[in-house]
Design a protein around this motif. Structure first.
Motif, PDB file in Angstrom:
ATOM      1  N   ASP A 162       0.985  -1.085   0.064  1.00 30.21           N
ATOM      2  CA  ASP A 162      -0.036   0.337   0.278  1.00 30.21           C
ATOM      3  C   ASP A 162       0.943   1.369   0.596  1.00 30.21           C
ATOM      4  O   ASP A 162       1.915   1.159   0.629  1.00 30.21           O
ATOM      5  N   GLU A 194      -5.208   2.903   0.793  1.00 31.85           N
ATOM      6  CA  GLU A 194      -5.715   1.622   2.387  1.00 31.85           C
ATOM      7  C   GLU A 194      -6.656   2.218   2.974  1.00 31.85           C
ATOM      8  O   GLU A 194      -7.380   1.766   4.288  1.00 31.85           O
ATOM      9  N   GLU A 195      -6.405   3.183   3.770  1.00 30.75           N
ATOM     10  CA  GLU A 195      -6.504   4.082   5.047  1.00 30.75           C
ATOM     11  C   GLU A 195      -7.954   4.543   4.769  1.00 30.75           C
ATOM     12  O   GLU A 195      -8.273   5.338   4.769  1.00 30.75           O
ATOM     13  N   HIS A 221       2.430  -6.276   6.194  1.00 28.15           N
ATOM     14  CA  HIS A 221       2.933  -4.902   7.199  1.00 28.15           C
ATOM     15  C   HIS A 221       3.649  -5.474   8.828  1.00 28.15           C
ATOM     16  O   HIS A 221       3.723  -6.087   9.233  1.00 28.15           O
ATOM     17  N   HIS A 275       3.186   2.915   5.461  1.00 31.81           N
ATOM     18  CA  HIS A 275       3.255   2.917   3.928  1.00 31.81           C
ATOM     19  C   HIS A 275       4.231   3.048   2.850  1.00 31.81           C
ATOM     20  O   HIS A 275       4.623   2.319   1.755  1.00 31.81           O
ATOM     21  N   CYS A 280       2.024   5.556   9.095  1.00 27.52           N
ATOM     22  CA  CYS A 280       1.073   3.521   8.849  1.00 27.52           C
ATOM     23  C   CYS A 280       2.361   2.991   8.385  1.00 27.52           C
ATOM     24  O   CYS A 280       2.547   1.880   8.416  1.00 27.52           O
TER      25      CYS A 280
HETATM   26 ZN   LIG Z   1      -1.255   0.160   7.882  1.00 28.86          ZN
END
Ligand SMILES: [Zn+2]
Ligand SMILES: [Zn+2]
Length: 387
Positions: A79, A138-139, A165, A106, A104
């Protein structure tokens, strides 16, 4: 650690790509710069095909092995999007865009899959085809769903998909995975209670929406405590409660409540939606008002497939020596849509002792890069071994 030597050599390059992405975060489907860089690099690596604009700003690259006689096609997904957070890391490569941050990791996911793509395009030491998938949004935006809806799986004949992830709190470069339900379905509800407002000193002449909706907030907690089997996981949280009046002496005409539901099975999801409707309509009727309930289904439960999970764990062990069983996670993950279309697995790679994801002081740990890239390469070389 059995990381591939080539990734030790590429570590500085991949780190530089990652930090550039970190400095230039883009939210949801707005990953124009990021997608452009991804496509440009994939072309420079010599991918056999690079296609932009799948799922709006998603990018797909195709790398054929030395042989493709096996007919196998494996998809690897990263992502690319950031979050609407004001960064507080103080890093010299911190976000240059106020209100956007790679909180996050990514940026790290994208850089690691690019690194793996470079290695795979250089070596092609496999019998089959790799499809590298870079998704936006993705978020919460469902970029993975949009890539699927654009026909990605059939267009490239993808047979299995894998995702990864980073995970703060796990030792750097270690792995964790879980078969079956892994990440929660993330739904939202939005309920408007309506009565007849009036003077707060004359409640008997009104249908009081605040009392009605306050009862509903408490009753919604019984979905988890009284309706769901205690061994199941389910979260029902009311997160917003807003009346239509700002005055101290007016009983409001309307109250709107909002919240989220997290579940790990289709049964619990059905139960939550059904009971939210029953409880809110029932309470509204009891008090002489009405309830307008909207239940929005977000990401589905992300379910890892058994055989692919076992394989992904084997590859992780070949890289880092171990792969622990990860806990259930009540957060959501857009990769769930890809796993609904094709068998596959999603793995966690340790980010070490850092702030949690979505925290303004979080940062992806570049020391995890060799392990992450080696896992990607291992998935390909061990799933489609060269003859
Ligand atoms: Zn994430
Ligand atoms: Zn996130």
């Amino acid at each position: 650690m059995a990381v591939k030597n080539r990734f030790a050599e590429l570590h500085d390059d991949i780190t530089a790509w990652r930090r550039d992405l970190h400095e230039n975060p883009e939210i949801l489907f707005e990953t124009h710069r990021t997608s452009g860089i991804v496509a440009e690099k994939l072309r420079a690596f010599g991918c056999d095909e690079v296609v932009e604009g799948i799922g709006r700003t998603g990018v797909v690259g195709v790398i054929k092995g030395k042989s493709t006689a096996s007919g196998k096609v494996v998809g690897l997904r990263a992502d690319m999007d950031a979050l609407p957070i004001h960064e507080q890391t103080g890093l010299d490569y911190a976000s240059k865009t106020d209100g956007a941050m790679h909180a996050c990791g990514h940026d790290g996911h994208t850089a690691m899959l690019l690194g793996a793509a470079q290695y795979l395009a250089e070596t092609r030491n496999f019998d089959g085809t790799v499809v590298v998938i870079f998704q936006p949004a993705e978020e919460g935006g469902g970029g993975g769903r949009e890539m699927c809806e654009d026909g990605m799986m059939d267009r490239w004949g993808i047979q299995e998909v894998y995702g990864m992830h980073n995970w703060p709190g796990m030792p750097t470069g270690s792995f964790g995975i879980r078969a079956g339900s892994f990440f929660a379905a993330t739904d939202q509800f939005d309920i408007t209670f309506e009565g007849s407002g009036g003077h707060a000193a004359k409640p008997h002449e009104t249908v009081d929406t605040t009392v009605m909706s306050a009862q509903a907030v408490l009753a919604l907690q019984t979905i988890t405590s009284r309706n769901a089997d205690p061994v199941e996981q389910i979260v029902v949280s009311v997160t917003s409660f807003e009346t239509s009046s700002k005055a101290f002496n007016v009983i409001p005409q309307k109250v709107q409540i909002k919240g989220t539901v997290r579940t790990l099975s289709a049964e619990m999801r059905e139960l939550a939606e059904k009971r939210i409707n029953e409880i809110c309509n029932g309470i509204a009727t009891t008090f002489g008002g009405t309830a307008d309930v909207t239940y929005h289904r977000g990401y589905p439960v992300m379910v890892n497939h058994d055989a692919q999970t076992e394989f992904a764990a084997d590859v992780a062990r070949s890289v880092s020596g171990d792969c622990v069983e990860a806990p259930l996670i009540m957060g959501g993950e857009d990769f769930a849509f890809m796993l609904e279309e094709r068998p596959g697995a999603y793995i966690l790679v340790g980010n070490g002792d850092t702030a949690a994801v979505h925290h303004p002081e979080y940062n992806f740990n570049d020391e995890a890069i060799p392990a992450g890239c080696s896992w990607w390469a291992g998935i390909v070389e061990q799933r489609m071994p060269a003859a």
